[in-house]
Write a protein that holds these residues in place. Structure first.
Motif: not given
Length: 774
Positions: A605-607, A616-622, A736-737
């Motif tokens: 979901q983050a990716v 940056e938002s993706m990196r934070t969510a991961i 995988a994502a």
């Protein structure tokens, strides 16, 4: 199976029966049946019936003229009587022909419908991803080409080839429909054969009137006859093996018929019906299993009301209103009879006293039957029986005392816990009823079964208090309770597989899950069970696994709940309860597997959110996902490592306790010899006791063990291995994502991403592993 003359090769029916005489009705025989002879017979009978109708009218007219004339005298009297009898024969012939025509016409219609249904199913099979062969074998049309039986086995055994879940569901549905169609064809064939037999045999070669004017009339008449026959056989004081087999045949034929079931159960009586089950258990020379199944299904049918638990839950106004109907009164009368005889031991005939002592109670025989039934209990019936058993427990805490079922190889047989047996049936077959039963907004049953207050469950088992006092015998094995609680929190039947109509957790499931979690969160140690409550850590593992997104947020203790949050669990105590669950191997495996799955979902979901272009938002969510799941992984690793360490220490302690006992015994045995030997020497008597201690300790110290260092080393190794494995899992989930969402690694700062999630994963795991202070 009861034999009715006329169904044989010498009968009229044998000339039109589309199935081979004596052969089983099968998919192929129904689909390929030649209905031509039957069709021709129906057509001929229609013509014959019409002609006989005309002749009946003519004869009636002649009879009317004769009796309406002024003709008198002896000849007139004799002739008028003869004309009247002759006219009556035409009426009987017409009535009989109409009955034959009606029954065979209905049979033809039923068989055509069955044929058309099977052929239509074949045509539609491909759209379902299936193929149906000429003999009715169902297989998948796409590789792997598995039959339904192979696919069913593959769905439960690891390492076997499998078909997609939707294909397996389609196979199950089609198999059920085919069986229903074949059963209906077989039933129509059987009813028609018997009806023709009855009609033709009734007049013994002469035309007689008959009440069997249709297939439905024939069915009702046969059911009534067979129900009366069952009652007569049940009331026989001494039954032969042939009597029992005949009972089994009747039950097999009509167990699903409400009229048959209601008549048999009401006429025999509930107490005598359960006594019949007891008598069957003590009868030799018959195959009792199918008879018991038939009896169980008959009782089930009699207790299957037309209402639904979702619209008429027991205790509701709608349910109370229904009880005032004729159907409701019959149901309540039978239910009350079951609960009246339930706690009582059935009377045992004098002839049984010496060879056998049967201590089972009414509830036991009821449960024996229900466990043998070929279908589930009705939800309302299940709820009412369970509610009544709980009420009986509250009235008499010793209701289950006694080994009514003998010990198994592992000790006390949990079948002696009647309520738990019924809970097990509900977990498998009665999802909605089980959920209603445990809904904390509607009942206090959760607190009764898993609470620790004054109103919580207090029941006694066993029969020898002295033996129990000086032994490690336990009575807390209750698989039914654990299974039922799993069903109530997941909304799925035992086994956990989501069915085609499964829509996720209902509000009831969520309330139950929150209540159960809260009941143990403040005192997690209670989850290990006690004298009567089983070890519920595996069940709590299922709960945690099914609500893993909510569990990870609760264990994290910080941050806002995710948007899809559906259950709210204690942030102050979830980590401690997770740790307790992790000390159970089964609970550990469930939570760890679900945590891994949730990690993949959260990172995916983050990716997916990267489509907005915010790296940056993706990196934070991961990173956040890696932290949350890392905390859970750390807690579970600490729990299982600690448990294994403590188990080793406990094993050492138990072993050393045995050694100490032998040390003490040998001290007693050797003391005299050592003392006597030393005392014989001048001045050595005072040294006897120290010498004895030195000798025995030098012997037994070799037998004592201390694996604490190795156990500690193993625990440390497990921390390191699990931590590294978790980071590897995060990496695999991210790769995988990225691949699934076609994110170009060159288009992002992959090094910064790697550094971010590895640090978060390591930090989360470390925080989890050190979270619980001991």
């Amino acid at each position: 199976m009861p034999h009715w003359p006329g169904a044989g090769a010498d009968s009229l029916f044998s000339t039109v029966n589309p199935f081979p005489q004596g052969a089983n009705v099968t998919y192929a025989s129904v689909r390929n049946a030649d209905l031509g002879p039957l069709d021709s017979t129906v057509t001929s009978l229609a013509t014959l019936t019409a002609k006989l109708g005309e002749m009946e009218q003519d004869a009636a007219a002649m009879n009317g003229m004769a009796h309406g004339s002024l003709w008198t005298g002896l000849n007139a009297t004799v002739s008028k009587a003869y004309i009247h009898r002759t006219a009556g024969k035409f009426t009987d012939a017409h009535t009989q022909a109409e009955a034959l025509h009606s029954i065979l016409r209905d049979l033809l219609t039923d068989l055509r419908n069955s044929q058309n249904a099977l052929r239509q199913m074949e045509q539609n099979a491909d759209s379902r991803g299936l193929h149906i062969s000429a003999d009715g074998t169902i297989s998948s049309s796409e590789p792997p080409h598995l039959t339904y039986q192979q696919a069913a086995v593959g769905s439960i055994l690891p390492g076997r080839e499998q078909v997609p879940a939707e294909t397996l569901q389609a196979m199950q549905d089609v198999s059920r429909w085919i069986n229903e169609i074949i059963d209906e064809a077989e039933a129509s064939d059987r009813v028609a054969a018997r009806a023709l037999t009855d009609i033709l045999a009734e007049g013994n070669g002469r035309f007689v009137t008959t009440d069997l004017t249709s297939m439905e009339d024939a069915r009702e008449s046969q059911v009534a006859q067979d129900a009366e026959a069952v009652v007569a056989l049940a009331r026989k004081e001494e039954k032969t093996a042939a009597d029992w087999r005949m009972l089994g045949d009747y039950f097999a034929l009509h167990a699903d018929d409400p009229e048959f079931a209601g008549y048999v159960v009401d006429t025999v009586g509930i107490d005598s019906y359960l006594a019949l089950a007891q008598e069957l258990d003590h009868t030799e020379g018959v195959d009792s299993a199918p008879i018991r199944t038939g009896m169980a299904s008959t009782l089930n049918t009699a207790m299957s009301p037309s209402i639904d638990i979702t619209t008429h839950p027991p205790g509701s106004d709608a349910y109370t209103a229904w009880l005032s109907t004729e159907e409701g009164r019959s149901y309540e009368r039978r239910l009350n009879a079951l609960h009246t005889i339930g706690p009582e031991r059935l009377s045992t005939p004098e002839s049984w006293i010496d060879p056998v002592r049967d201590e089972r109670k009414g509830y036991d025989f009821f449960l024996d039957l229900m466990e043998s039934a070929d279908g589930p209990m009705h939800d309302v019936f299940y709820y009412d029986m369970l509610d009544g058993m709980v009420a009986a427990e509250k009235t008499n805490a010793g209701i289950w005392v006694g080994e009514r079922y003998p010990d198994t190889d592992t000790g006390w047989d949990p079948k002696n816990n009647g309520t738990d047996r019924l809970l097990a049936l509900g977990a498998r077959d009665n999802v909605e009823a089980t959920t209603h039963f445990f809904d904390p907004d509607e009942t206090d049953n959760l607190d009764y079964f898993i609470g620790d207050g004054k109103d919580s469950r207090t029941v006694f088992f066993g029969s020898d208090m002295v033996r129990d006092l000086f032994s490690d015998r336990t009575y807390n094995e209750a698989p039914g309770l654990a299974d039922a609680l799993e069903t109530a929190v997941t909304g799925r039947a035992l086994g956990g597989l989501a069915h085609a109509d499964y829509e996720g957790h209902s509000e009831q499931n969520i309330r139950i899950a929150e209540h159960i979690w809260g009941s143990f969160a403040d005192n997690p140690g209670r989850a290990r069970g006690d004298g009567t409550m089983p070890d519920l850590r595996p069940m709590l593992g299922t709960l945690a696994a099914d609500y893993m997104p909510d569990i990870t947020y609760a264990a994290n203790r910080s941050g806002s709940p995710h948007a899809a949050d559906e259950a709210v669990f204690s942030r102050a105590h979830t980590d401690h309860l997770l740790w307790e669950i992790g000390t159970s191997p089964e609970g550990y495996e469930k939570v760890v597997a679900a945590n891994q799955a949730q990690l993949y979902v959260a990172i995916d979901q983050a990716v997916a959110s990267y489509a907005s272009g915010n790296e940056e938002s993706m990196r934070t969510a991961i990173a956040n996902a890696a932290t949350r799941s890392g905390i859970v992984a750390g807690i579970m690793t600490d729990a299982t490592a600690t448990a294994r360490h403590q188990e080793q220490l406990a094993a050492d302690a138990a072993h050393n306790a045995d050694v100490d006992q032998w040390n003490f015994t040998v001290d007693l045995l050797l003391g005299g010899a050592i003392y006597g030997g030393l005392a014989a020497a001048p001045g050595e008597a005072a040294m006897a006791a120290p010498a004895q201690q030195m000798i025995t300790e030098s012997i037994f110290d070799k037998f004592r063990v201390d694996n604490s260092a190795q156990a500690q080393e193993q625990a440390i190794r497990q921390y390191g291995t699990s931590g590294a494995a978790y980071i590897d899992s995060v990496t695999a989930a991210v790769d995988a994502a990225l691949d699934r969402h076609a994110v170009d690694p060159q288009g992002i700062d992959h090094g910064l991403l790697l550094e971010s999630y590895e640090a978060s994963a390591d930090s989360g795991f470390d925080r989890g592993a050190k979270r619980i202070e001991r």
